[in-house]
Design a protein around this motif. Structure first.
Motif, PDB file in Angstrom:
ATOM      1  N   LEU A  38      12.119  42.480   6.835  1.00  0.00           N
ATOM      2  CA  LEU A  38      11.359  42.362   8.077  1.00  0.00           C
ATOM      3  C   LEU A  38      12.043  41.323   8.968  1.00  0.00           C
ATOM      4  O   LEU A  38      12.570  40.324   8.464  1.00  0.00           O
ATOM      5  CB  LEU A  38       9.914  41.915   7.813  1.00  0.00           C
ATOM      6  CG  LEU A  38       8.991  42.886   7.096  1.00  0.00           C
ATOM      7  CD1 LEU A  38       7.626  42.237   6.862  1.00  0.00           C
ATOM      8  CD2 LEU A  38       8.824  44.167   7.901  1.00  0.00           C
ATOM      9  N   ASP A  43       9.672  37.727   5.685  1.00  0.00           N
ATOM     10  CA  ASP A  43      10.900  38.517   5.834  1.00  0.00           C
ATOM     11  C   ASP A  43      10.985  39.764   4.972  1.00  0.00           C
ATOM     12  O   ASP A  43      12.057  40.359   4.854  1.00  0.00           O
ATOM     13  CB  ASP A  43      12.113  37.626   5.557  1.00  0.00           C
ATOM     14  CG  ASP A  43      12.130  37.071   4.122  1.00  0.00           C
ATOM     15  OD1 ASP A  43      11.210  37.394   3.335  1.00  0.00           O
ATOM     16  OD2 ASP A  43      13.063  36.308   3.802  1.00  0.00           O
ATOM     17  N   HIS A  44       9.890  40.174   4.347  1.00  0.00           N
ATOM     18  CA  HIS A  44       9.961  41.340   3.467  1.00  0.00           C
ATOM     19  C   HIS A  44       8.626  42.065   3.417  1.00  0.00           C
ATOM     20  O   HIS A  44       7.575  41.500   3.734  1.00  0.00           O
ATOM     21  CB  HIS A  44      10.341  40.906   2.048  1.00  0.00           C
ATOM     22  CG  HIS A  44       9.212  40.185   1.365  1.00  0.00           C
ATOM     23  ND1 HIS A  44       8.998  38.825   1.510  1.00  0.00           N
ATOM     24  CD2 HIS A  44       8.197  40.635   0.563  1.00  0.00           C
ATOM     25  CE1 HIS A  44       7.922  38.474   0.826  1.00  0.00           C
ATOM     26  NE2 HIS A  44       7.423  39.560   0.240  1.00  0.00           N
ATOM     27  N   VAL A  45       8.684  43.317   2.997  1.00  0.00           N
ATOM     28  CA  VAL A  45       7.483  44.087   2.674  1.00  0.00           C
ATOM     29  C   VAL A  45       7.778  44.881   1.410  1.00  0.00           C
ATOM     30  O   VAL A  45       8.893  45.392   1.218  1.00  0.00           O
ATOM     31  CB  VAL A  45       7.067  45.023   3.832  1.00  0.00           C
ATOM     32  CG1 VAL A  45       8.146  46.049   4.164  1.00  0.00           C
ATOM     33  CG2 VAL A  45       5.739  45.728   3.530  1.00  0.00           C
ATOM     34  N   TYR A  63       9.479  48.825   8.197  1.00  0.00           N
ATOM     35  CA  TYR A  63       9.645  48.560   9.628  1.00  0.00           C
ATOM     36  C   TYR A  63      10.798  49.391  10.185  1.00  0.00           C
ATOM     37  O   TYR A  63      11.758  49.705   9.477  1.00  0.00           O
ATOM     38  CB  TYR A  63       9.933  47.070   9.796  1.00  0.00           C
ATOM     39  CG  TYR A  63       9.766  46.501  11.185  1.00  0.00           C
ATOM     40  CD1 TYR A  63       8.515  46.064  11.627  1.00  0.00           C
ATOM     41  CD2 TYR A  63      10.854  46.362  12.022  1.00  0.00           C
ATOM     42  CE1 TYR A  63       8.358  45.495  12.877  1.00  0.00           C
ATOM     43  CE2 TYR A  63      10.715  45.791  13.281  1.00  0.00           C
ATOM     44  CZ  TYR A  63       9.465  45.362  13.713  1.00  0.00           C
ATOM     45  OH  TYR A  63       9.329  44.798  14.960  1.00  0.00           O
ATOM     46  N   ASP A  94       5.142  47.226   9.697  1.00  0.00           N
ATOM     47  CA  ASP A  94       5.871  47.145   8.432  1.00  0.00           C
ATOM     48  C   ASP A  94       5.386  48.168   7.413  1.00  0.00           C
ATOM     49  O   ASP A  94       6.038  48.370   6.377  1.00  0.00           O
ATOM     50  CB  ASP A  94       5.814  45.728   7.842  1.00  0.00           C
ATOM     51  CG  ASP A  94       4.423  45.115   7.840  1.00  0.00           C
ATOM     52  OD1 ASP A  94       3.575  45.527   8.652  1.00  0.00           O
ATOM     53  OD2 ASP A  94       4.181  44.191   7.037  1.00  0.00           O
ATOM     54  N   GLY A 162       8.864  48.141  16.053  1.00  0.00           N
ATOM     55  CA  GLY A 162       8.767  48.475  14.629  1.00  0.00           C
ATOM     56  C   GLY A 162       8.346  49.896  14.344  1.00  0.00           C
ATOM     57  O   GLY A 162       8.530  50.383  13.225  1.00  0.00           O
ATOM     58  N   HIS A 262       3.181  41.866   0.148  1.00  0.00           N
ATOM     59  CA  HIS A 262       4.060  40.708   0.319  1.00  0.00           C
ATOM     60  C   HIS A 262       3.893  39.804  -0.895  1.00  0.00           C
ATOM     61  O   HIS A 262       2.785  39.604  -1.386  1.00  0.00           O
ATOM     62  CB  HIS A 262       3.725  39.956   1.607  1.00  0.00           C
ATOM     63  CG  HIS A 262       3.684  40.835   2.816  1.00  0.00           C
ATOM     64  ND1 HIS A 262       4.809  41.315   3.436  1.00  0.00           N
ATOM     65  CD2 HIS A 262       2.631  41.354   3.506  1.00  0.00           C
ATOM     66  CE1 HIS A 262       4.463  42.076   4.465  1.00  0.00           C
ATOM     67  NE2 HIS A 262       3.144  42.124   4.520  1.00  0.00           N
TER      68      HIS A 262
END
Length: 358
Positions: A38, A43-45, A63, A94, A162, A262
């Motif tokens: 992300l 910064d992540h999913v 995303y 996301d 996104g 997350h």
């Protein structure tokens, strides 16, 4: 006086590390974990794949980034069967971002709740009280200054960054319904648990057979789920909706493996629900103490968020602060007033405190 609180049981994390970019990790028989990037501080999913007969059902899409598409291409090449369906927890970028792209790439149908599907289309078109102008006007009524309002306006329609495109058809999910993956002796039933507060009709999925809850954003191991009030429903009690939603998870077995969007998968669902309740109770008390004289939501932001906020963070902070203030107003613990210029302020209701001693 509140009874003494029992210490919360620490969460158990069965997997010490997430899968590397482009890799897949099995978290339970027939359930795979992949992590996508992300472009934010978060910064992540996490995305999930569930064995579905000869193929795989995808839960959430990532995303709309080229890097995410590239990781999906690696995943599709690695899987031993096709994507059979695309299941989306909620409309945020996301999660839904590459839904249409993945549908076009695989031919798999998309499945989600009605309110999430329709909200995505309204946000993309900036209509129906879900656009930036409506949000800026709501923040103005809650006391945000013109400089920060202008910064919000400059954000523009970030949803398009996104979610580059949206599907024109979908299969609808309902609360309490079931998704069945696989067939015959290998069939697995996933109960749909719709939750509120984070998004309009967020879908989580529980399989008693697997002992797994795919929680989406409703229950995260380390950070708190954002709970906001939107301009479309300015008087909503979003926090009550959220707390009531996660209370349903306490009916699930304590050894349930929670797969969040997350952070790391964890065991300790009851403890995490209790921690979320405790977190929000503390924030509500902080706001009550601060409302000894009429205050706007903007006045109260430093009470909940005592740090510098960029425009993107401010958007979520305002929505969450309004959610907490609305909760206290609905409970009769705050009084709302509105001046002739439309600015809303909140004041502690001393008469409620006298008639309801804590």
């Amino acid at each position: 006086m509140n009874p003494e609180k029992k210490p919360l049981t620490p969460l158990d994390f069965p997997f010490a590390d997430p899968p590397e970019p482009g890799e897949l990790a099995e978290v339970a028989p027939g359930i795979l974990w992949q992590r996508m990037p992300l472009p934010f501080v978060l910064d992540h999913v996490n995305l999930w794949l569930i064995r579905d007969g000869a193929g795989w059902a995808a839960v959430d899409c990532g995303y709309g980034l080229d890097a995410v598409k590239a990781q999906w291409e690696q995943t599709l090449a690695r899987l031993d069967g096709p994507i059979t369906r695309i299941i989306v927890t909620h409309f945020h970028p996301d999660h839904l971002g590459l839904g249409q792209w993945l549908h076009e790439r695989t031919g798999a149908p998309l499945t989600m709740t009605a309110a999430e599907y329709l909200s995505a289309h309204l946000v993309m078109r900036q209509e129906g009280g879900l656009g930036m102008p409506a949000m800026v006007n709501q923040f103005r009524r809650h006391g945000l200054d013109e400089e920060r309002l202008a910064a919000q306006t400059r954000l523009g329609n970030g949803y398009l960054h996104g979610v580059p495109s949206l599907p024109q058809r979908y299969d609808r999910l309902f609360d309490g319904s079931e998704i069945v993956t696989g067939s015959g002796a290998n069939a697995q039933r996933w109960k749909v648990l719709v939750g509120y507060g984070h998004s309009p009709e967020h879908a989580s999925f529980y399989s008693a057979q697997a002992g797994v809850l795919i929680s989406g954003d409703m229950l995260l191991p380390r950070i708190s789920t954002n709970v906001s009030v939107y301009a479309l429903t300015p008087n909503a009690n979003s926090l009550e909706g959220y707390l009531s939603s996660i209370d349903r998870y306490t009916a699930l077995p304590p050894q349930t493996l929670v797969l969040p969007s997350h952070g790391l998968p964890f065991i300790g669902i009851h403890s995490r629900v209790a921690a979320q309740r405790e977190h929000h109770e503390e924030r509500l008390e902080m706001l009550l103490e601060a409302c000894d004289k009429p205050k706007t939501t903007a006045d109260l932001l430093p009470t909940l968020f005592p740090r510098s906020l960029d425009a993107h963070q401010l958007m979520f902070a305002m929505g969450e602060a309004i959610a907490h203030l609305n909760y206290l107003e609905h409970a009769g613990r705050l009084l709302r007033s509105e001046t002739s210029d439309g600015v809303i302020r909140f004041l502690r209701n001393e008469s409620h405190d006298l008639s309801h001693p804590r």
